[in-house]
Motif scaffolding. Structure first.
Motif, mmCIF file in Angstrom:
data_model
loop_
_atom_site.group_PDB
_atom_site.id
_atom_site.type_symbol
_atom_site.label_atom_id
_atom_site.label_comp_id
_atom_site.label_asym_id
_atom_site.label_seq_id
_atom_site.Cartn_x
_atom_site.Cartn_y
_atom_site.Cartn_z
ATOM 1 N N HIS A 1 0.599 -1.208 0.122
ATOM 2 C CA HIS A 1 -0.008 -0.097 -0.174
ATOM 3 C C HIS A 1 0.820 1.344 0.081
ATOM 4 N N GLN A 2 1.968 1.071 1.028
ATOM 5 C CA GLN A 2 2.816 2.487 0.789
ATOM 6 C C GLN A 2 3.517 2.606 -0.540
ATOM 7 N N GLU B 1 0.984 4.292 -2.549
ATOM 8 C CA GLU B 1 0.754 5.605 -2.201
ATOM 9 C C GLU B 1 2.000 6.492 -2.598
ATOM 10 N N SER C 1 -4.635 3.824 -7.204
ATOM 11 C CA SER C 1 -4.118 4.231 -6.160
ATOM 12 C C SER C 1 -4.647 3.555 -4.884
ATOM 13 N N GLU D 1 -9.029 10.835 -1.143
ATOM 14 C CA GLU D 1 -8.168 10.826 0.048
ATOM 15 C C GLU D 1 -8.485 11.737 1.030
#
Ligand code: B12
Lengths: 217, 350
Positions: A41-42, A45, A120, A210
């Motif tokens: 996930h990082q 991102e 994303s 977000e």
């Protein structure tokens, strides 16, 4: 989430180059490397989303073409499905989100936005082309919190106002974000039709989602 | 000293010759507005050549502009290929479901024959009747969608981008079919009375593809097609950008560039450098909210940037005035051109 201390600057440039030259293979090599201790996930991102954002913004400035925006979105969407499969625990199902095209048959704008959001890490529904009434009902039924609306024709863009009224009647809070050519050519149009936000590129939809997610948490 | 008054056609020809006419020529590219003029629904209005002819003549008188426009809507060409058109009450008709649902369908596609299709015959009839009425007083502008831009309506944009990127053979075959149709369609319109052909090619604009892609695709198509069209052509990007490809577009032999409101007229004027005339670039989408003052300011700005020396026709940036733009606004634009567009443009030089 673990502490992700990697600096992605170099990879970001390589990914960007691979994407704008539509080189799927290189993009895949970059994205499927292990990036310990960062979580998938990082990586999404800090590597994928910023690269797509640069391409989206570059399109607005006339530096990249639509085909580059489209293809890079599709490549990233597929690769992110590999490293962060649907149903993966860090896929984001909030805010409850859908995208629709209002009345036109022009799907491409919405397709680009849909891919960028999925690339994303967000999950969302694509409702296809809808009339105002059918869309309002569907949003109600699915209890959507963020509705993204894409239009190509001015006449369709103007109908967002009625969509807003219909959704208001239900009494539930739904955020509407609009985008597409008419909104790019008339920057005051989104307020006139009572949308909550307007984006000129897919990256702005990612930012908005977000921020809304943060508000909801 | 004032230049003697010219006819619309003389005015346009003078500016095309990179000279200053009596005033800046201006084209109101009116389509749907004609239905409002006659009090008809859009579907009724577009159904008969007589309606369009009547409205075009009335609107030219009312707005005192310099052309007649035989364009109905883009999806008309797709109808000739077997597709259908979806009408709405307050906006342009749009193409219905794609006629090419999978790339393989391209193999059996053939160019429609002009004489077989009433929708095309209707446009030719409009041109014949307009020509009979105006003779050489004003240019009649006919329209074709470029073979390179038409596939968005024939197969959907996503399908077309994928075809372009992944299936060069089928792409080439589709261009062959569309090019044959486009050349015949343009020449039939010229024979019916159109003075010039506007070649709508927004997919070639750098809003959609890169310069490199253009050089391999849209540019090659234009280079094959435009020389076969037996009359002057304008290449219109329908509000897409074109600054990075100006050199190449000029080499296709086109005489006029349709310019986006997102680009600077002044910069483009420098770039074409007397080799072509610019048409543009009032923002049609925003126009529905313009006051008379705003209309005047926008007209003045465009004339100041591109008017001096000729080589400029004032118009909107898309090639069509939206349905929602009011008559008052169009009258205000007209008045501003008649006030500020008279050559010599001393005020603009100041
Ligand atoms: C290429 C083009 C064409 C091509 C292809 C059109 C198509 N897609 O079907 C052709 C030649 C076929 C064409 C024809 C017509 N066109 Co045209 N065309 C254009 C042009 C140049 C680009 C449109 C495009 O496809 N862009 C690519 C897509 C992907 O971009 P997008 O939808 O804007 O999406 C991007 C962003 O806006 C954003 N986005 C999109 N949705 C959303 C949603 C959210 C929530 C967010 C955050 C972001 C976002 O992300 C995307 C990627 O970054 C525009 C002008 C321009 N410069 O934009 C006119 C334009 C769209 N056309 C217009 C019109 C009117 C027409 C016609 C109706 C003309 C006619 N009378 O026949 C026909 C209709 C065709 C049909 N489908 O039946 C008008 C529409 C506005 C209006 N006046 O009503 C425009 C805006 C021109 C103008 N300035 O007036 N056209």
């Amino acid at each position: 989430m673990g502490n992700c201390s990697l600096d992605f600057e170099q990879q970001k440039i390589s990914l960007l180059n691979a994407l704008v030259s539509m080189d799927t293979l290189s993009a895949r090599t970059i994205l499927t490397q292990p990036y310990d201790p960062c979580t998938p996930h990082q990586v999404v991102e800090q590597l994928v989303a910023p690269a797509l954002e640069i391409i989206g913004e570059g399109w607005e400035k006339g530096e990249y073409s639509l085909s580059q925006v489209y293809v890079s979105g599709r490549i990233c969407e597929e690769l992110v499905d590999l490293i962060l499969p649907p149903m993966h625990q860090s896929r984001r199902y909030q805010p409850k989100m859908a995208i629709a095209v209002l009345e036109d048959r022009h799907m491409l704008g919405s397709r680009v936005v849909y891919s960028a959001l999925r690339a994303s890490g967000f999950e969302l529904a694509h409702y296809g082309s809808q009339t105002v009434d059918a869309l309002a009902q569907r949003v109600e039924k699915d209890r959507i919190e963020l509705l993204l609306v894409s239009t190509l024709m001015l006449s369709s863009a103007l109908r967002v106002k009625r969509l807003r009224s219909l959704l208001e009647q239900s009494g539930r809070q739904v955020k509407i974000m609009v985008g597409g050519a008419p909104f790019r050519f008339d920057p005051a149009l989104w307020q006139e039709v009572r949308a909550d936000a307007c984006g000129s590129s897919a990256a702005e939809a990612v930012d908005f989602a977000e921020n809304l997610l943060k508000e909801l948490q | 000293m004032n230049t003697p008054k010219m006819t619309s056609l003389q005015r346009v020809l003078t500016t095309l010759g990179q000279q200053e006419p009596d005033r800046v020529p201006f084209f109101l590219l009116l389509t749907m507005t004609g239905a409002k003029e006659l009090g008809l629904s859009l579907q009724d209005y577009f159904s008969k050549a007589e309606y369009v002819v009547e409205a075009q003549l009335r609107m030219r008188k009312k707005f005192q502009h310099d052309c007649l426009y035989s364009f109905l809507y883009a999806s008309l060409e797709v109808e000739a290929f077997g597709g259908d058109t979806i009408y709405i009450d307050d906006g342009p008709p749009n193409a219905g479901a794609p006629i090419i649902s999978k790339p393989q369908d391209i193999l059996s596609l053939t160019p429609p024959r002009i004489e077989d299709h009433p929708c095309l015959q209707k446009v030719l009839e409009i041109e014949r009747q307009l020509k009979a009425k105006v003779q050489d007083d004003a240019p009649i502008i006919g329209v074709v969608i470029s073979p390179f831009s038409l596939p968005v309506m024939q197969m959907g944009f996503e399908g077309y981008l994928n075809l372009m990127l992944n299936q060069p053979d089928l792409f080439a075959r589709l261009m062959q079919v569309n090019e044959a149709f486009c050349v015949n369609w343009a020449n039939a319109q010229l024979a019916a009375g159109a003075t010039a052909i506007c070649y709508f090619d927004p997919v070639s604009s750098t809003t959609i593809i890169t310069r490199e892609q253009y050089l391999e695709s849209g540019y090659q198509v234009a280079r094959r097609v435009l020389p076969q069209i037996k009359g002057p052509t304008a290449t219109h990007f329908a509000s897409g950008r074109c600054l990075p490809i100006v050199e190449e577009v000029a080499q296709t032999g086109t005489m006029i560039f349709g310019i986006s409101t997102s680009e600077s007229l002044g910069e483009l004027k420098k770039a074409v450098h007397g080799r072509a005339t610019l048409i543009g670039n009032l923002n049609g989408v925003e126009m529905r909210r313009w006051s008379a003052e705003k209309a005047e300011a926008e007209v003045k700005k465009a004339i100041a940037e591109a008017g001096p020396g000729g080589g400029f026709i004032l118009s909107d940036s898309h090639g069509e005035i939206p349905y929602q733009v009011s008559e008052e606004t169009l009258l205000a634009i007209s008045e501003a051109v008649h006030t500020w567009g008279r050559y010599p443009l001393d005020w603009a030089a100041a």
